[in-house]
Design a protein around this motif. Structure first.
Motif, PDB file in Angstrom:
ATOM      1  N   TRP A  52       0.845  -1.210   0.000  1.00 39.12           N
ATOM      2  CA  TRP A  52       0.000   0.000   0.000  1.00 39.12           C
ATOM      3  C   TRP A  52       0.874   1.253   0.000  1.00 39.12           C
ATOM      4  CZ3 TRP A  52      -4.106  -1.239   4.312  1.00 39.12           C
ATOM      5  CH2 TRP A  52      -4.846  -2.343   3.938  1.00 39.12           C
ATOM      6  N   PRO A  53       0.377   2.306  -0.632  1.00 42.37           N
ATOM      7  CA  PRO A  53       1.145   3.558  -0.603  1.00 42.37           C
ATOM      8  C   PRO A  53       1.038   4.198   0.794  1.00 42.37           C
ATOM      9  CG  PRO A  53      -0.908   3.839  -1.800  1.00 42.37           C
ATOM     10  CD  PRO A  53      -0.798   2.388  -1.484  1.00 42.37           C
ATOM     11  N   TRP A  54       2.037   5.018   1.147  1.00 43.33           N
ATOM     12  CA  TRP A  54       2.120   5.616   2.486  1.00 43.33           C
ATOM     13  C   TRP A  54       1.514   7.008   2.549  1.00 43.33           C
ATOM     14  CZ3 TRP A  54       3.256   3.270   6.923  1.00 43.33           C
ATOM     15  CH2 TRP A  54       3.846   2.021   6.850  1.00 43.33           C
TER      16      TRP A  54
END
Length: 55
Positions: A52-54
């Motif tokens: 997942w992107p942060w």
């Protein structure tokens, strides 16, 4: 009161403990359980990466 005389009851107590400590543990240790679990090969857990992107 004959119940308070420790002479016969002490001998009964000692003989009963003698039976418990000598005969019964050997009988229990000779018993074989039929449903012993077989050891299984453990799988090594490989974690997946975080995708997942942060933001």
């Amino acid at each position: 009161m004959p119940q308070l005389n420790p002479a016969p009851w002490l001998l009964v107590l000692l003989f009963s403990w003698l039976v418990f400590l000598t005969m019964i543990p050997t009988k229990i240790m000779q018993h074989h359980f039929m449903g012993d679990p077989a050891p299984q090969v453990a799988k090594k857990y490989t974690p997946t990466s975080w995708t997942w992107p942060w933001h």
